[in-house]
Enzyme design. Structure first.
Site, PDB file in Angstrom:
ATOM      1  N   GLU A 191       0.784  -1.230   0.000  1.00  0.00           N
ATOM      2  CA  GLU A 191       0.000   0.000   0.000  1.00  0.00           C
ATOM      3  C   GLU A 191       0.823   1.292   0.000  1.00  0.00           C
ATOM      4  OE1 GLU A 191      -3.298   0.237  -0.205  1.00  0.00           O
ATOM      5  OE2 GLU A 191      -3.599  -1.923  -0.309  1.00  0.00           O
ATOM      6  N   SER A 467     -47.447 -30.608  38.483  1.00  0.00           N
ATOM      7  CA  SER A 467     -46.773 -31.426  39.503  1.00  0.00           C
ATOM      8  C   SER A 467     -45.350 -30.990  39.816  1.00  0.00           C
ATOM      9  CB  SER A 467     -46.765 -32.888  39.057  1.00  0.00           C
ATOM     10  OG  SER A 467     -48.086 -33.399  39.005  1.00  0.00           O
TER      11      SER A 467
END
Length: 766
Positions: A191, A467
């Site tokens: 770059e 239950s």
């Protein structure tokens, strides 16, 4: 005329220099004004740049982590579970660990080189250890450097997600010293080769790019430096104009003047756009490493590091999942540049170009989609720290989520609901799993499609628990050891109760039959309704309600007899809370989803302690756990016991009236689970607790093999013997007896099996 003409000529000569002087005067005055304007504009830009660079460069998303697995002698963690955890964390299995992030394994041991990481209790350094296992779990953890046994050893948590700000940018900040040098070398070569020589702008590169672009008739090369790219990304738009380019160049000059090259590189490496993860922009090398490879950047291969630099040119164009060949060619170009500039040897280059890129699976996201659990986390954060916490930059939230438990829960829900949907259309599910030892929420599913972001049935539903309330009825009775034991006969005959308004209630057993009388343990494990009501009435409905409340039930309870059979509305989270108390030897600890929160400076935020109290004394709780184990062995959950022979589990099924709600709650040595299955419109499903919710739990244990309950001896509990018919305490050598655990304080067996003494026994004093 001649004189006049000469005079006129002289006048004309004087006018020329005067005009140039005026032009020069105007020029330098305009220049001064221009310089002043540029200077003031530069000062303005300098302030903007300084504010960004010296303040908060980015709003770093809040990071949300899973629990950190703790390994210590006696930890209920099996060899396969740790292997699965290491795979999830991206550790590599090798013959001999030579670097961080690797492990080797035999049938009973795992040698691991752990990564360094930030733990809420402080930084954890890289460390090589040997972990040994036995049938109970972890037997020892030894440091390889000196063979010293460690009291506790933590693995790094899984990064579950990052809560991003409204700009849609996502990143993981990595400091420059932690960035692999090969990435920096490759970046500069590709770059900006003169990065360390120019002052933020490279005129030669700009001129060269202009010539190439004019020759080509289109833009094929850029002349921007890394500093210019950073200025554009930080402060400017992608608009193509002379004004923007001039401003970019000016800002690049200021940035280069004010800051070191290393600071500029660090900012660039964390700012650069690297791809798109759906609605999230992937920024910076740190997150890109996870996004493309699922690994920390320090553990990338040379080939993978080269690819990260390669993809900068066009993350969409070089998308490796869509354009694999194109992406590989670009990577190979970067590798060639590294070799040509002596950053790689020829051998290293050949090995790198011949290796695959090594992408993570495209189906595996870098952020977990956990809508039900994250909703609970966000609510707890608001409750503890206020609404603004997640808006702060750099916050780290450590949660209780167990990624392996969550994965098992999701798989169990998907597979079971697909099967149950053939029997009962449009059924839904809510599931909560807790960690028995820490009291944290380990997993949560709020919909039959676990990733669905909507109504969270794990938390928000309120349905009769049926239950599932019975263990608390019997716990209330068994603590009265002078009246109740597991062998106490309980009446099982038709009863009718009448309230103050004259309305009657006649509870019935599920099979519509009556036995006359049954032992308390049988009534429990077979989930018989009438005996349970009789026990609850003998103890007192208010005392049963008090037991449930002290165990962590945080909603109102109507003190009516129907409550004894589960006419109490709750959610899976509420059920998980009270069953966590049963699993934790009767100790109540408020369930939590968060263990710690660190600010941007990695300082822990103050947090109040989780409430804790003794709800059920441990000896009584042991009897309840024993009864719940019998439920699985030979009671209403016996199919579960048959599916896991030799594994001690505790559980309880629950079904509301007309089979509208199917419930199951249970636990092994590691996790507590509470599951609801039903219809959103409260219509009938035709499912019982054993055929609906328990099927989800069984599938969960298939995905996450259970650890057998240890059921360690508890002070105050002995092995007693009782008459099978009367329930009276007996000696161990008597006939017609059954051995059951009992509270020592009230176990008083009669002498000589309760028989009359013969004249010979009286004579010898026996």
């Amino acid at each position: 005329m001649t004189k006049k003409t000469k005079k006129s000529s002289v006048t004309t000569k004087k006018t020329g220099p005067s005009w140039w002087r005026k032009l020069w005067s105007l020029t330098w005055k305009l220049s001064i004004v221009g310089i002043a304007v540029v200077s003031f504009y530069a000062i303005y830009l300098d302030q903007i740049i300084a504010q960004k660079f010296e303040g908060q460069k980015w709003h770093l998303p809040a990071q949300v982590f899973s629990r950190s697995m703790a390994l210590y002698p006696g930890a209920a963690i099996s060899h396969p579970q740790l292997m699965a955890e290491l795979k999830l964390l991206g550790y590599r299995k090798v013959a001999n660990p030579r670097q961080v992030g690797e492990f080797s394994a035999s049938s009973t041991r795992i040698e691991l080189w752990r990564r360094p990481f930030l733990h809420p209790e402080g930084n954890q350094v890289a460390q090589k250890v040997m972990i040994s296992f036995d049938s109970q779990g972890v037997s020892s953890v030894k440091r390889m450097s000196d063979k010293r046994e460690l009291a506790v050893f933590h693995l790094e948590p899984v990064l579950l997600d990052r809560i991003i700000a409204g700009d849609g940018e996502d990143r993981l900040f990595v400091r420059a010293p932690e960035m692999p040098s090969m990435i920096i070398d490759a970046l500069i070569l590709v770059e900006d080769r003169s990065f360390y020589d120019h002052f933020g702008v490279n005129p030669l590169a700009i001129a060269r790019a202009a010539v190439v672009n004019i020759t080509a008739g289109r833009t094929v090369q850029g002349g921007s430096t890394l500093t210019q790219q950073l200025a554009k990304n930080f402060f400017l738009s992608s608009e193509r104009s002379i004004v923007r380019k001039v401003r970019e160049a000016l800002m690049a000059l200021i940035i280069d003047f004010r800051y070191s090259k290393d600071e500029i590189l660090e900012a660039y490496l964390n700012e650069v756009y690297m791809g798109q993860d759906k609605a999230r922009g992937v920024h910076g090398m740190g997150l890109a490493s996870q996004f493309y490879f699922g690994r920390p950047i320090a553990e990338l291969t040379v080939s993978q590091q080269a690819f990260l630099v390669a993809v900068i040119k066009g993350p969409s164009y070089y998308n490796p999942w869509r354009y694999a060949e194109r992406a590989q060619e670009r990577r190979d170009l970067v590798l060639r540049l590294l070799m040509e500039n002596d950053k790689l040897t020829v051998a290293q280059y050949k090995a790198a170009v011949e290796s695959p890129i090594g992408l993570r699976s495209a189906t595996k996201s870098v952020h977990q989609k956990l809508p039900a659990f994250f909703a609970v986390v966000k609510q707890e954060l608001r409750d503890r720290y206020g609404d603004s916490l997640l808006k702060q930059s750099g916050v780290k939230v450590y949660t209780t989520l167990d990624p392996m438990a969550q994965e098992a829960a999701e798989k169990a829900v998907l597979s079971t609901m697909a099967s149950l949907d053939k029997r009962a259309k449009n059924i839904q599910v809510g599931m909560v799993v807790t960690d028995k030892y820490t009291g944290g929420i380990a997993a949560m599913v709020g919909d039959k499609q676990p990733s669905y972001e909507g109504f969270n049935r794990a938390v928000e539903i309120r349905r009769p628990i049926g239950s599932l309330i019975k263990p608390f009825v019997y716990a209330s009775a068994l603590r009265q050891a002078d009246k109740f034991t597991l062998a106490t006969p309980i009446e099982d005959k038709p009863i009718t109760l009448q309230n103050e308004q004259g309305k009657t209630w006649s509870p019935k057993n599920v099979d519509k039959k009556f036995s006359g009388q049954v032992p308390l343990l049988s009534a429990f494990k077979d989930s018989m309704n009438v005996p349970t009501v009789n026990v609850g009435l003998a103890v007192g409905v208010d005392k049963v309600a008090a037991t449930l409340k002290s165990s962590g039930w945080d909603d109102d309870i109507s003190p009516y007899p129907s409550m004894l059979l589960g006419a109490v509305n709750g959610s899976p989270l509420m059920v998980a809370q009270v069953y966590q108390t049963l699993a934790d030897e009767g100790r109540y600890r408020k369930l939590s989803s968060i263990t710690a929160v660190l600010d941007s400076q990695n300082q822990a935020l103050d947090v109040s302690r989780v409430p804790s109290s003794m709800a059920i004394d441990p000896a009584t709780d042991y009897l309840v756990q024993y009864a719940m184990n019998q439920v699985v062995r030979s009671g209403t959950a016996k199919r579960l016991g048959a599916a896991f022979p030799g594994v001690r589990l505790a559980g309880k099924t629950g079904t509301s009236n007309d089979s509208r709600d199917s419930w199951f709650a249970g636990f092994d040595e590691r996790n507590v689970a509470a599951i609801w299955v039903g219809q959103d419109d409260n219509s009938k499903t035709g499912l019982y607790g054993s055929s609906g919710a328990m099927a989800v739990y069984q599938a969960f244990l298939n995905e996450r093999p259970p650890l057998s309950l240890r059921m360690m001896p508890v002070n105050g509990v002995i092995n007693g013997y009782f008459d099978r018919t009367t329930g009276a305490a007996k000696q161990g050598n008597c006939d017609n007896i059954v051995g059951l655990p009992a509270l020592e304080s009230s176990f008083h067996p009669v002498a000589n099996c309760g028989e009359s003494l013969s004249w010979w026994q009286k004579l010898v004093g026996q």
